[in-house]
Enzyme design. Structure first.
Site, PDB file in Angstrom:
ATOM      1  N   HIS A  50      41.085  20.358  24.791  1.00 15.97           N
ATOM      2  CA  HIS A  50      41.314  21.318  25.859  1.00 15.97           C
ATOM      3  C   HIS A  50      40.024  22.082  26.151  1.00 15.97           C
ATOM      4  O   HIS A  50      39.049  21.991  25.396  1.00 15.97           O
ATOM      5  CB  HIS A  50      42.457  22.286  25.489  1.00 15.97           C
ATOM      6  CG  HIS A  50      42.201  23.110  24.271  1.00 15.97           C
ATOM      7  ND1 HIS A  50      42.830  22.901  23.069  1.00 15.97           N
ATOM      8  CD2 HIS A  50      41.372  24.157  24.071  1.00 15.97           C
ATOM      9  CE1 HIS A  50      42.400  23.773  22.178  1.00 15.97           C
ATOM     10  NE2 HIS A  50      41.514  24.552  22.764  1.00 15.97           N
TER      11      HIS A  50
HETATM   12  P1  TYD Z   1      46.551  24.045  19.338  1.00 11.93           P
HETATM   13  O1  TYD Z   1      45.948  24.666  20.543  1.00 11.93           O
HETATM   14  O2  TYD Z   1      47.326  22.788  19.524  1.00 11.93           O
HETATM   15  O3  TYD Z   1      45.443  23.808  18.212  1.00 11.93           O
HETATM   16  P2  TYD Z   1      44.088  22.925  18.342  1.00 11.93           P
HETATM   17  O4  TYD Z   1      43.253  23.561  19.399  1.00 11.93           O
HETATM   18  O5  TYD Z   1      43.449  23.029  16.997  1.00 11.93           O
HETATM   19  O6  TYD Z   1      44.449  21.524  18.681  1.00 11.93           O
HETATM   20  O7  TYD Z   1      47.467  25.137  18.635  1.00 11.93           O
HETATM   21  C1  TYD Z   1      48.518  24.797  17.728  1.00 11.93           C
HETATM   22  C2  TYD Z   1      49.687  25.736  17.944  1.00 11.93           C
HETATM   23  O8  TYD Z   1      49.342  27.074  17.557  1.00 11.93           O
HETATM   24  C3  TYD Z   1      50.123  25.807  19.385  1.00 11.93           C
HETATM   25  O9  TYD Z   1      51.541  25.866  19.377  1.00 11.93           O
HETATM   26  C4  TYD Z   1      49.556  27.112  19.890  1.00 11.93           C
HETATM   27  C5  TYD Z   1      49.534  27.966  18.650  1.00 11.93           C
HETATM   28  N1  TYD Z   1      48.458  28.966  18.590  1.00 11.93           N
HETATM   29  C6  TYD Z   1      48.774  30.305  18.535  1.00 11.93           C
HETATM   30  O10 TYD Z   1      49.947  30.723  18.588  1.00 11.93           O
HETATM   31  N2  TYD Z   1      47.766  31.208  18.437  1.00 11.93           N
HETATM   32  C7  TYD Z   1      46.464  30.827  18.372  1.00 11.93           C
HETATM   33  O11 TYD Z   1      45.571  31.696  18.261  1.00 11.93           O
HETATM   34  C8  TYD Z   1      46.147  29.425  18.437  1.00 11.93           C
HETATM   35  C9  TYD Z   1      44.715  28.956  18.425  1.00 11.93           C
HETATM   36  C10 TYD Z   1      47.170  28.530  18.541  1.00 11.93           C
END
Ligand code: TYD
Length: 136
Positions: A50
């Site tokens: 992303h």
């Molecule tokens: P995600 O964005 O998929 O992680 P990565 O960028 O490592 O692939 O995030 C995983 C889950 O955690 C998703 O449901 C969103 C949640 N999340 C939060 O609630 N707070 C945060 O600060 C972050 C980074 C993720």
């Protein structure tokens, strides 16, 4: 010179060991509002995929190592994070993918804002389209 910015943190080490201090608007070039960390990663499973519209982040690998693919929509650069003294800046409109986590990897991320799903661009074609629109 690529678009990627890696901050080298000063270490405050002595005979007792090493210490790194991270400060908002100091060696971290924004006000830190949130910190999260990734650990116990599943072998072979990448993360990220992303970009953000406005969020600024600094990724620091506190233990072990991982690779971050940085992509500004024009150029792609692979960065290996393997030291707690290196901070990778992930700026707005920089697509990023993380992989090759070692088993012991702890990847800490400092962020300039609270979590907001609306700030995410999760579709690569949308990202490339948004980069092109920014240029015009
Ligand atoms: P995600 O964005 O998929 O992680 P990565 O960028 O490592 O692939 O995030 C995983 C889950 O955690 C998703 O449901 C969103 C949640 N999340 C939060 O609630 N707070 C945060 O600060 C972050 C980074 C993720």
């Amino acid at each position: 010179m690529s678009f990627v910015n890696i901050i080298k943190f000063k270490t405050l080490g002595d005979e007792r060991g090493q210490l790194v201090s991270l400060e908002s608007n100091g060696n971290i070039p924004f006000e830190i509002k949130r910190t999260y960390y990734i650990y116990d990663t599943s072998p072979g499973v990448p993360r990220g995929y992303h970009a953000h519209f406005t969020l600024r982040q600094t990724a620091v690998c506190l233990k072990g190592s991982c690779v971050v693919l940085m992509d500004n929509g024009i150029e792609k650069v692979e960065v290996t994070l393997d030291s707690p003294t290196k901070g990778l800046m992930i700026e707005p409109m920089q697509w990023h993918e993380m992989y090759d986590f070692t088993n012991d990897c702890i990847l800490m991320v400092l962020a300039s804002d609270n979590y907001d799903e609306l700030d995410y661009i999760r579709d690569y074609d949308d990202f490339v389209g948004a980069v092109k629109n920014d240029d015009t």
